[in-house]
Design an enzyme around this catalytic site. Structure first.
Site, PDB file in Angstrom:
ATOM      1  N   CYS A 157      40.832  36.092  31.820  1.00  0.00           N
ATOM      2  CA  CYS A 157      40.653  34.786  32.453  1.00  0.00           C
ATOM      3  C   CYS A 157      39.516  34.860  33.473  1.00  0.00           C
ATOM      4  CB  CYS A 157      41.949  34.354  33.130  1.00  0.00           C
ATOM      5  SG  CYS A 157      41.879  32.705  33.870  1.00  0.00           S
ATOM      6  N   ASP A 166      39.529  33.587  36.311  1.00  0.00           N
ATOM      7  CA  ASP A 166      40.095  33.549  37.653  1.00  0.00           C
ATOM      8  C   ASP A 166      39.521  34.681  38.510  1.00  0.00           C
ATOM      9  OD1 ASP A 166      42.017  34.027  39.881  1.00  0.00           O
ATOM     10  OD2 ASP A 166      43.181  32.462  38.890  1.00  0.00           O
ATOM     11  N   ARG A 214      40.643  36.175  40.943  1.00  0.00           N
ATOM     12  CA  ARG A 214      41.625  37.153  41.418  1.00  0.00           C
ATOM     13  C   ARG A 214      41.965  38.200  40.363  1.00  0.00           C
ATOM     14  NH1 ARG A 214      46.113  32.822  42.594  1.00  0.00           N
ATOM     15  NH2 ARG A 214      45.263  32.203  40.548  1.00  0.00           N
ATOM     16  N   HIS A 235      47.315  36.183  32.923  1.00  0.00           N
ATOM     17  CA  HIS A 235      47.906  36.474  34.234  1.00  0.00           C
ATOM     18  C   HIS A 235      48.876  35.373  34.627  1.00  0.00           C
ATOM     19  CE1 HIS A 235      45.544  33.571  36.737  1.00  0.00           C
ATOM     20  NE2 HIS A 235      44.682  33.705  35.745  1.00  0.00           N
ATOM     21  N   CYS A 260      48.412  31.321  36.125  1.00  0.00           N
ATOM     22  CA  CYS A 260      47.126  30.886  35.579  1.00  0.00           C
ATOM     23  C   CYS A 260      46.974  29.365  35.705  1.00  0.00           C
ATOM     24  CB  CYS A 260      47.017  31.303  34.113  1.00  0.00           C
ATOM     25  SG  CYS A 260      45.458  30.810  33.337  1.00  0.00           S
TER      26      CYS A 260
END
Length: 204
Positions: free
Chosen positions: A40, A42, A44, A96, A99
């Site tokens: 992803c 993202d 993080r 994750h 999400c």
């Protein structure tokens, strides 16, 4: 502009050379990762950090909600390069918990172009609607949808012609499905690893 990032870059590079004087010289010579990470976007979820690998050890493709859609030329180009050119041995599809893309796919709100991108997750949710609706609405249900999405993307990767052709010519290649927890930094193996065409057909 962004001087603080450039300063951090210099500190990082110096630290790498101090620990290993030949580190960057080796990177110039060859890119030969064993792992291809489909994850992803993202911020993080940094691929190399999560599994404690250095630059050059993992080839990465990231997008919203870690999708592996068979119609996406960008993903397919990266997949083919990883399999045919780099000859990676492991493809990791890594979602994750928490999400935002997975949550956005089923919250009923309209966001524009990304709604089209997230359509495959809505299809996963519809296919598994009985299982999902049996769970409490909210985090638990969304976490399970994250897991189911990873499993579906493993299927997409394992049934792709580039992967199937690699297996047909005897190339060693395994496709794995993991979910990462931002809350504790740990990955969970979804136990859907596929290592050949027969397993791909039998598993799904």
């Amino acid at each position: 502009m962004l001087d603080h990032l450039k300063d951090r870059n210099r500190v990082w590079a110096s630290r790498k050379v101090e620990a290993d004087p030949g580190f960057f010289k080796r990177l110039i010579g060859q890119q030969a990762p064993e792992y291809f990470w489909i994850g992803c976007s993202d911020s993080r979820v940094p691929a190399s950090e999560i599994v404690d690998l250095d630059p050059g050890e993992v080839f990465v493709h990231r997008n919203v909600a870690n999708l592996a859609p068979p119609q996406d030329a960008n993903y397919l180009s990266v997949l083919q390069f990883a399999v045919d050119v780099l000859k990676v041995k492991h493809i990791l599809v890594v979602g994750h918990y928490g999400c935002g893309g997975v949550a956005a796919s089923v919250d009923g709100k309209r966001r524009g172009l990304v709604d089209h991108w997230l359509q495959p997750i809505r299809e996963v949710a519809r296919f598994h609607c009985e299982e999902l609706e049996a769970l409490p609405e909210g985090r638990e249900r969304l976490d399970r949808l994250c897991e189911l999405n990873v499993m579906r993307q493993v299927r997409n990767v394992a049934t792709d012609v580039f992967v199937q052709d690699a297996w047909a010519r005897g190339q060693t290649l395994a496709v794995h499905g993991w979910v990462y927890s931002i809350g504790n930094g740990l990955v969970t193996d979804m136990n859907v690893t596929v290592t050949n065409a027969a397993e791909a057909a039998a598993l799904f």
